[in-house]
Structure formats: C-alpha cells, structure tokens
Scaffold this motif. Structure first.
Motif, PDB file in Angstrom:
ATOM      1  N   ILE A  51      33.757  44.970  27.289  1.00 58.69           N
ATOM      2  CA  ILE A  51      34.062  44.787  28.705  1.00 58.69           C
ATOM      3  C   ILE A  51      33.533  45.970  29.520  1.00 58.69           C
ATOM      4  O   ILE A  51      32.878  45.789  30.554  1.00 58.69           O
ATOM      5  CB  ILE A  51      35.574  44.611  28.910  1.00 58.69           C
ATOM      6  CG1 ILE A  51      36.026  43.275  28.332  1.00 58.69           C
ATOM      7  CG2 ILE A  51      35.950  44.704  30.382  1.00 58.69           C
ATOM      8  CD1 ILE A  51      37.529  43.117  28.237  1.00 58.69           C
ATOM      9  N   ILE A  52      33.798  47.188  29.047  1.00 60.50           N
ATOM     10  CA  ILE A  52      33.345  48.385  29.758  1.00 60.50           C
ATOM     11  C   ILE A  52      31.826  48.407  29.869  1.00 60.50           C
ATOM     12  O   ILE A  52      31.259  48.648  30.945  1.00 60.50           O
ATOM     13  CB  ILE A  52      33.864  49.656  29.056  1.00 60.50           C
ATOM     14  CG1 ILE A  52      35.383  49.766  29.208  1.00 60.50           C
ATOM     15  CG2 ILE A  52      33.173  50.903  29.593  1.00 60.50           C
ATOM     16  CD1 ILE A  52      35.997  50.842  28.338  1.00 60.50           C
ATOM     17  N   LEU A  53      31.153  48.135  28.754  1.00 56.12           N
ATOM     18  CA  LEU A  53      29.690  48.206  28.759  1.00 56.12           C
ATOM     19  C   LEU A  53      29.052  47.031  29.504  1.00 56.12           C
ATOM     20  O   LEU A  53      27.963  47.175  30.072  1.00 56.12           O
ATOM     21  CB  LEU A  53      29.171  48.284  27.325  1.00 56.12           C
ATOM     22  CG  LEU A  53      29.527  49.579  26.595  1.00 56.12           C
ATOM     23  CD1 LEU A  53      29.128  49.495  25.131  1.00 56.12           C
ATOM     24  CD2 LEU A  53      28.879  50.775  27.271  1.00 56.12           C
ATOM     25  N   SER A  78      28.890  53.956  35.508  1.00 56.25           N
ATOM     26  CA  SER A  78      28.262  53.177  34.437  1.00 56.25           C
ATOM     27  C   SER A  78      27.437  54.059  33.506  1.00 56.25           C
ATOM     28  O   SER A  78      27.431  53.852  32.290  1.00 56.25           O
ATOM     29  CB  SER A  78      27.396  52.062  35.022  1.00 56.25           C
ATOM     30  OG  SER A  78      26.285  52.584  35.708  1.00 56.25           O
ATOM     31  N   VAL A  79      26.777  55.069  34.049  1.00 57.32           N
ATOM     32  CA  VAL A  79      26.026  56.006  33.204  1.00 57.32           C
ATOM     33  C   VAL A  79      26.987  56.823  32.334  1.00 57.32           C
ATOM     34  O   VAL A  79      26.728  57.049  31.149  1.00 57.32           O
ATOM     35  CB  VAL A  79      25.142  56.928  34.072  1.00 57.32           C
ATOM     36  CG1 VAL A  79      24.567  58.073  33.268  1.00 57.32           C
ATOM     37  CG2 VAL A  79      24.029  56.130  34.704  1.00 57.32           C
ATOM     38  N   ILE A  80      28.106  57.221  32.903  1.00 54.16           N
ATOM     39  CA  ILE A  80      29.092  57.980  32.132  1.00 54.16           C
ATOM     40  C   ILE A  80      29.668  57.126  31.015  1.00 54.16           C
ATOM     41  O   ILE A  80      29.811  57.587  29.873  1.00 54.16           O
ATOM     42  CB  ILE A  80      30.197  58.522  33.065  1.00 54.16           C
ATOM     43  CG1 ILE A  80      29.626  59.602  33.983  1.00 54.16           C
ATOM     44  CG2 ILE A  80      31.377  59.059  32.268  1.00 54.16           C
ATOM     45  CD1 ILE A  80      30.568  60.035  35.077  1.00 54.16           C
ATOM     46  N   ALA A  81      29.997  55.865  31.302  1.00 51.82           N
ATOM     47  CA  ALA A  81      30.568  54.983  30.283  1.00 51.82           C
ATOM     48  C   ALA A  81      29.582  54.752  29.140  1.00 51.82           C
ATOM     49  O   ALA A  81      29.944  54.840  27.963  1.00 51.82           O
ATOM     50  CB  ALA A  81      30.971  53.658  30.912  1.00 51.82           C
ATOM     51  N   ALA A  82      28.328  54.473  29.480  1.00 54.94           N
ATOM     52  CA  ALA A  82      27.324  54.270  28.435  1.00 54.94           C
ATOM     53  C   ALA A  82      27.058  55.558  27.672  1.00 54.94           C
ATOM     54  O   ALA A  82      26.856  55.543  26.456  1.00 54.94           O
ATOM     55  CB  ALA A  82      26.029  53.740  29.049  1.00 54.94           C
TER      56      ALA A  82
END
Length: 108
Positions: A51-53, A78-82
């Motif tokens: 879900i996050i990605l 989104s860059v931090i999550a990836a």
C-alpha cells in the motif's frame, strides 16, 4: 528569465522520473517477495508495504508526468518511503531467501 524556468522544469522532470523509477523498482520487488519473508525479517507486513509503495509510485508518477508542477510534499514523502524500503526492508528480506542450496564450501 524564461531560460531559467526551462532549466528548472527540466530538473524537476528528471527528479520526478528518478523518483518514479525508484518507487516502481521498490514496488516490483515488494510484489515479488514472499509475505513470510517480511514476518521472518521482523518488518511490517507485505500488504502494508504494498500500500505504501503503491501510493509512493502513484505520487512520483504524477511528478514525472508533471501533473504536479513542482516538487511537492507528496513527492518527497514518496521518495522517503521508497528509500526506507530499499535501504532497510529490501536487504533484510533478501537475506531470507538465501541459503537454500549451499554446500560446505559455499553455494553450488
């Protein structure tokens, strides 16, 4: 002044494409990884990471196609999550899959 905006637009586009590529790579890796590897490694569940990605890929794609005209907060998140997935979770779940057919002197 117009040339400066053209260069900045190009830089934003390159950063958006790079963020999309990173998020998409992380999402594809998470899809291909077995769910039990996340539990064995002590990380969050596979469903939560998917879900996050997925949202990270969606927001970075919108930056890549310049739906968002500048680098916004969602693109940075989104860059931090990836990045967290690729730096922390991916190496941990990658180690789970190793060790299947190894002999006394290494894999064969």
């Amino acid at each position: 002044m117009g040339a400066v905006h053209g260069v900045l637009d190009l830089i934003y586009w390159v950063l958006g494409v790079a963020a999309f590529a990173m998020s998409a790579f992380a999402l594809i890796h998470a899809i291909r990884t077995p769910a039990r590897a996340f539990a064995i490694a002590g990380k969050q569940t596979k469903q939560l990471w998917l879900i996050i990605l997925a949202f990270a890929t969606l927001f970075s794609f919108s930056a890549a196609v310049q739906f968002i005209t500048s680098i916004g907060l969602l693109s940075i998140i989104s860059v931090i999550a990836a990045g967290v997935y690729l730096a922390d979770v991916r190496p941990a779940v990658k180690e789970i899959g190793k060790g299947g057919n190894s002999g006394p002197y290494g894999p064969w």
